[in-house]
Scaffold this active site. Sequence first.
Site, PDB file in Angstrom:
ATOM      1  N   HIS A   1       0.804  -1.350  -0.063  1.00  0.00           N
ATOM      2  CA  HIS A   1      -0.171  -0.002  -0.245  1.00  0.00           C
ATOM      3  C   HIS A   1       0.724   1.179  -0.044  1.00  0.00           C
ATOM      4  O   HIS A   1       0.272   2.396  -0.022  1.00  0.00           O
ATOM      5  CB  HIS A   1      -0.974  -0.051   1.056  1.00  0.00           C
ATOM      6  CG  HIS A   1      -2.030  -0.858   1.179  1.00  0.00           C
ATOM      7  ND1 HIS A   1      -2.909  -1.231   0.155  1.00  0.00           N
ATOM      8  CD2 HIS A   1      -2.332  -1.958   2.028  1.00  0.00           C
ATOM      9  CE1 HIS A   1      -3.863  -2.252   0.337  1.00  0.00           C
ATOM     10  NE2 HIS A   1      -3.220  -2.629   1.643  1.00  0.00           N
ATOM     11  N   ALA A   2       2.368   1.129   0.327  1.00  0.00           N
ATOM     12  CA  ALA A   2       3.023   2.349   0.475  1.00  0.00           C
ATOM     13  C   ALA A   2       3.101   2.993  -1.162  1.00  0.00           C
ATOM     14  O   ALA A   2       3.292   2.261  -2.148  1.00  0.00           O
ATOM     15  CB  ALA A   2       4.227   2.123   0.833  1.00  0.00           C
TER      16      ALA A   2
END
Length: 376
Positions: free
Chosen positions: A128-129
């Site tokens: 998700h980064a």
Amino acid sequence: MATLLFDDRYLDYDFGPDHPFSPIRQEMVVSLLDALGQPIDPISPPVASRAEVRRVHSESLVKKVEAASDGRPPPEAWDYGINTGDVPVFENMDAATRGLVGGTLHGARLIAEEKASRVLQMGGGLHHAHRDRASGFCVYNDLSVAINTLREQNLRVAYVDIDVHHGDGVQFLHYDDPGVLTISLHESGQYLFPGSGGVDEIGEEAGEGSAVNVPLMPHTEPESYRDAFERVVPYALDKFAPDVIVAQCGADAHFQDPLADLLLTSQTYEDLFRDLLSLADEHTNGRILCTFGGGYHLDAVVRVWTLLALLMQDLDLPDTIPADWRTQWQDQLDASLTSTLHDPEPSFNLSRRPDVREKNQQTSTQVLEILAPHWY
């Protein structure tokens, strides 16, 4: 035989005792493999350097994570997704995350240098980064750092994400690269974080047609999930012709997981893991890098990742889990643990089962129809 990557420093990636993304998951997997008579002899990979992280992430994000690494939130931390409920600040945040990035990066290098073909990174999967924002329990994106390294060697990379949440960070970091195919099967963003991953997200510019998303309905059961996987993934890999597969093997689509609504079993995961290894044999001469990821019901995620570790090493799967191991961890967790490696076969009494299956079939068909013009 697989190459396994693990170091005790992976356990430093720790948001605190009440956070679901707990390093105790890896600790339990390692100890269970030992209890099963299959202790790991992993490679301890180097920590990723600041410069290696910067190949993916902005200077402003890295500076903010470094500033947060004394355990106190820096000014404007929220603007970078830090000091939130999902990504609370903790001491040595930067070093701990670079430790995970280093493992996935090292796995990619082993494959690129032809020193290994099948690699299991027993951590990471921080999908998700984003370039300048932490998100969803993920500070730096180890997967994208690894993919960039493979791309630097002119390797075509197929990224397959079976975490229950859309692999948004990886997708958008490679959204315009025709040499990276991202495939994500996930619970629909209409119902679940991060809210993205619709069928119309197919890449942009030179990368148009290289992003594949299969958003699934809540309460998707194993048969329907497997149908979607088999309709889309082998076909996409055949059209893309990758040199290596990178797989994020989150276990949070399991029916016991408290943060999502899909209904996979450990038996489903065994089938998926076998499929991924078979697809690697078929398309990439066996080259595959697998990581961990999400999974928040300890009993379920530990058994699923133990299955993954055993399967990647071509080891037999035991029927039962040693009683001494269960007693030790039950006392520590104050929770009961399943006595078998596989789930007792669950029974899902769903009145809307036909509707879920039909919607998922429609979605799979729509995905292929949207992408067909880009694949011929």
